[in-house]
Structures are given as structure tokens and as C-alpha cells.
Scaffold this motif. Sequence first.
Motif, PDB file in Angstrom:
ATOM      1  N   PHE A 160       0.826  -1.200   0.000  1.00 45.90           N
ATOM      2  CA  PHE A 160       0.000   0.000   0.000  1.00 45.90           C
ATOM      3  C   PHE A 160       0.868   1.260   0.000  1.00 45.90           C
ATOM      4  O   PHE A 160       0.515   2.271  -0.618  1.00 45.90           O
ATOM      5  N   ASN A 163       2.401   1.564  -3.727  1.00 47.14           N
ATOM      6  CA  ASN A 163       1.492   1.601  -4.871  1.00 47.14           C
ATOM      7  C   ASN A 163       0.226   2.370  -4.471  1.00 47.14           C
ATOM      8  O   ASN A 163      -0.687   1.820  -3.862  1.00 47.14           O
ATOM      9  N   LEU A 166      -3.402   1.103  -5.073  1.00 46.77           N
ATOM     10  CA  LEU A 166      -4.009   0.090  -4.216  1.00 46.77           C
ATOM     11  C   LEU A 166      -4.942   0.706  -3.179  1.00 46.77           C
ATOM     12  O   LEU A 166      -5.736   0.005  -2.550  1.00 46.77           O
ATOM     13  N   CYS A 169      -8.631  -0.173  -2.686  1.00 44.86           N
ATOM     14  CA  CYS A 169      -9.109  -1.350  -1.949  1.00 44.86           C
ATOM     15  C   CYS A 169      -9.650  -0.988  -0.574  1.00 44.86           C
ATOM     16  O   CYS A 169     -10.413  -1.772   0.006  1.00 44.86           O
ATOM     17  N   PRO A 180      -7.130  -7.312  -3.102  1.00 48.52           N
ATOM     18  CA  PRO A 180      -6.961  -7.066  -4.535  1.00 48.52           C
ATOM     19  C   PRO A 180      -6.481  -8.312  -5.275  1.00 48.52           C
ATOM     20  O   PRO A 180      -5.541  -8.976  -4.848  1.00 48.52           O
ATOM     21  N   VAL A 183      -3.062  -7.549  -9.347  1.00 48.56           N
ATOM     22  CA  VAL A 183      -2.714  -6.134  -9.432  1.00 48.56           C
ATOM     23  C   VAL A 183      -1.817  -5.921 -10.653  1.00 48.56           C
ATOM     24  O   VAL A 183      -0.767  -6.553 -10.770  1.00 48.56           O
ATOM     25  N   THR A 362      -5.622  -0.541 -11.729  1.00 48.66           N
ATOM     26  CA  THR A 362      -6.284  -1.047 -10.526  1.00 48.66           C
ATOM     27  C   THR A 362      -6.448  -2.558 -10.638  1.00 48.66           C
ATOM     28  O   THR A 362      -6.371  -3.120 -11.736  1.00 48.66           O
ATOM     29  N   PRO A 363      -6.652  -3.243  -9.535  1.00 47.70           N
ATOM     30  CA  PRO A 363      -6.763  -4.704  -9.579  1.00 47.70           C
ATOM     31  C   PRO A 363      -7.841  -5.185 -10.539  1.00 47.70           C
ATOM     32  O   PRO A 363      -8.847  -4.511 -10.777  1.00 47.70           O
ATOM     33  N   TYR A 366     -11.602  -8.447  -6.944  1.00 51.97           N
ATOM     34  CA  TYR A 366     -11.472  -8.353  -5.497  1.00 51.97           C
ATOM     35  C   TYR A 366     -12.138  -9.559  -4.854  1.00 51.97           C
ATOM     36  O   TYR A 366     -13.033 -10.175  -5.425  1.00 51.97           O
TER      37      TYR A 366
END
Length: 541
Positions: A160, A163, A166, A169, A180, A183, A362-363, A366
Motif C-alpha cells: 500500500f 502503490n 491500491l 481497496c 486485490p 494487481v 487497478t486490480p 477483489y
Amino acid sequence: MKTSKRAFAALLAALCAVSAAGCSQNGGGASSAPASSTPASSTPASSAAAPSEAQSAAEPASREPIEYELMFNESASQPYEAETWLFPKVIEEKFNVKLNITPIPSSSYTDKVNMAIASQSIPDILNSVDLNTLNDMGSKGMFLNLADYAQIMPNAQAAFESNADLGICRLSDSQWYALPSKVPSPNLPKTSIDFITMIRGDIMKANGLSNPTTYDELYDVLKKLKELYPDAYPWITRQRTSDVTWCLGASVGLQFDRSDFTMWDGSQFKTVLDDENYKFLIEFMNKCYADRLLDPEYAISDTKQWEDKIISGQGFFTVDYFARPETMTSAAQAGGNSEYYLEPILPPVKEGGQAKVYANNTPVGYQGISAKAQSPERLAEVYDWWFFSEEGAMLGFFGEEGTSYTLGDDKKVLYIYSEDANSVTSIAAKYGVDYYGFCGLVPGSFGYTIDYKNDPNMTEAAKATYEVYENGTVPGCPAVTYTGDAMEQRKNYVANMHTQIIGEIDKFIMGNRPMSEWDNFIQEFNAQGYNEYIAAKNTML
């Protein structure tokens, strides 16, 4: 975004005061020294201060045997194989945690998730859940708040910190419900690119045609293919119009969000629907549809129908996932068409655009953990290693060294092929790797790349896709985390507007509604609150 790196740094400082040993040993960004492969919970938390109730819940995990139920979205091209999938075995060996996996076909997965949430009977781990659903239901007590276990998740803390994207999330510094999945990393284009354009290279070559580089050239190529193959529709797709136009967005100079038809102008979001370049894409598709160049079933074709069409020669140009040139070429050649080649190509370009596609920031997806899961610190420990450490990233994306890959110099990976895993896609299917629900940070986050140029067994289609799109991306829109009124506006948009907007756009493409009514179409949705939703989205910046 409102949840800033500075705020999270303050949270880390507070956590370090409680768990000084863990922070001092594992601090720093994920891009610096590799994260420790020894799970953080092996280091006891500091006992210098009396722990709060939340901190007591996050004590280091024991290693007694324990089992958890995991429900996941099973892809037809990557079905669950209990005997060969690697991560369940490694996690059980490493953490004494057994994952009882329940695969649900993709076609019915969303309905199953909605039913489980509505009945408040979710399994211990729920894979592939909408981010806003996780945040909404998590804040109501259904999903585990991982922020309460941050002190035993040093790899996650480092991720976190390094990045900023992230941050999407987390609902806030004290609320984190969404793990996530996959990623994106520029080092691994397959993870940062969703959709690309592709064309039947063998058909183009056989007829002396050149790959189109502009929209005029694309139209001419489609027209020529229709003349050569009158029973075919040269342009086919199984993706929704929002995804097709999103794939082509950078080629006309746009930067927009396919989830809500907003565009980023550098300082705020506004609707892309009234942009002339977006209207150009709709008008171009309308022209192709009217001239029978675009499949009349484009809006309703499912995966099987699309696969049959692209393999059998009922269509030649398409927009689909990064892996499709390899998978469809391999399938067609295995079926006896040795000349078949679905060729990856850069998108055509309009003046002001770029022959590139958006890079995901973004991921891909989730997942959430039930707030009722037994010994949640055990799962916090597992996921901190599996989704956020270097070792876990390698397991989730590539598998096991010596089994599914080998590692060369400069962190370059070569796949290990076998009779029943003779392509990148079939390796992923056999070993359960490179799956959007079963990896968090990908190895590109730690500097690893795929040595596709020196892979003697990688298909030419796969190599070509990596080569064509190696530098073929532009940034996507900034990530947004919805809270409060904006979250309610988002839920209203998803439930009552998104699919309806796509349906109206399809009417314009099919000629069922004239382009002269385009402004009226926008006003109709503004009357339903579309412009209010965009205003609420901007409050989250």
C-alpha cells in the motif's frame, strides 16, 4: 484520492508502536528489498503496550490444522483441477491451512454471490466480488475488516505504501474489506492489458491485404473481406459496447472509464457521451453495421458463439482479451487448420489518438473474507504472504519453480511445458496460476518479466502479442473509492443506468435510433441522475 499516502503512513507509525519488531524488520516499499518469505506471524507482537480489542484479535496465528471454505468464479478455459493446482497444496504445507474449494461456473457466479450476500450465508472466502459491494456490506459487518490485522500483514503494508493505486481497496484508513486480485504491472503486459484488437492474419496474407492503421483503412479492409466472403460478417465481438469502445478509446484520444462512461480531463471526471471522439466511434460502428460489416448479433453473442465464428471464418476482426490470439490460434490449429493465425494488431488511429490501449492501474478483481470466519488471523497471515509477498506473487502467477517455470538471469521467467501443458494458457489451466482470483501482486511488481523472446516452446501468436503490445499502452483513469452519498449514487447508477445506457447506445449503432437524438439520449439519463452521479464521483477525488 482522499485516502492519502500520508494518512496511511500515520497509520503505519501507530501500528509500528504496537508491533515494533514487525515494522522494523519488514518496513519499506515493495519495490525495495524483497519481502521476507518468513510469515510475519512468526514474530510475536510487542507486549510493551496493552493491546486494544482489535489488536488482541490480530495476535500471531497458531499453526494448528484449520479449514476454510472458498467459493470462486470458475473460468471454462481454466477449470479447477484438485490434483494439479499448486497454491492449495503449498498453502496447506506452509500454513497448515486447508482451502476447501467450491468452483462455480462463470455463467451463474454473479447470481450465486448475490444470493449468498442476500441470505447472509457467505462462505469463509468469497472470490470475485464487486468492490463497492465489499465496501458496503463490509461496513455493515458481513466481511472481515483487514485493517484490524494490519500489524501482522507487513507485506500488505509495504504494498500500500509503494502503490498508491491500491488505495482503492480500502474504504478508509480504518476500513479495509477488499483483497486485490491480480494487481497490474507494466513488466507483465498480460496483467496490465485487458482488451486488444486482432485480425485473421492468415486470411489477410492469403488475400494480399495489409493490416489497417487508420479507421478509413479498417473500413476498407472490412469491406474487402465482405466482398471476398459474402456470408461472413468481418467484424465480430462478444464484448459489450462499453468494452469495445473502451478498447478503442485511446485510438481516438480519449481517457475514459468503461464502468460508467466518464472521461478524465486531467482534473475531474465528466461524461464521455457528449465528446465528439466518442460519438465518432459510435458513428463508425453504425456505418459498419449498416453495411453488414459488423455482426448483427454483436450485442448478444456469447463466448461459445464468438469462438465458433472466429475459428470457422464467419468473422475476421475482433476485440478481445490479451491471451486470445494464442488461445484461438492454438485451438484452430489443433482442430486441423494448420494455417490459422489470429494476429494481434494495434488499434487503428484517428487524428489526435494513439495506436495503443489503456493500461489497467487497478486490480482486476477483489475478494472478501467473511467476518464470521474462524481464527481470521490465520487467513490474514496466508493472504499477506500469498497476495503481497514476492514469494507468494511467484506462486500465484507462475506457480512453482522447477514445476511450471524456470528462472533465468535478470528475473526473466521461462515456462516449463509438458504434453498436457503445451502453451502458456494450458500451463495456467493445469496448475491454477495466472488466475484473476488467486494472485494479488503479480511478479512484475518485484521486477520479474517473461522471457518470451527466448522461449523455444511459446507459440508465435503469444510471442507476437507480447511484442506488439510491449510498449503499447497509455494510462487509464485515476482510481476512485466510493463512500457515503457517492457510494449510494454509484449503486443507483449500476442498478438503474449502466446496462440501460449500453442498450441505448446499441440502438444508435443498429440504426434503431437516429444519431440526431444523441443529445436527447444524454438528457434522458441526466433526468435519472446520471449527471448527479458524476458530480458525486468527483467529490471522491
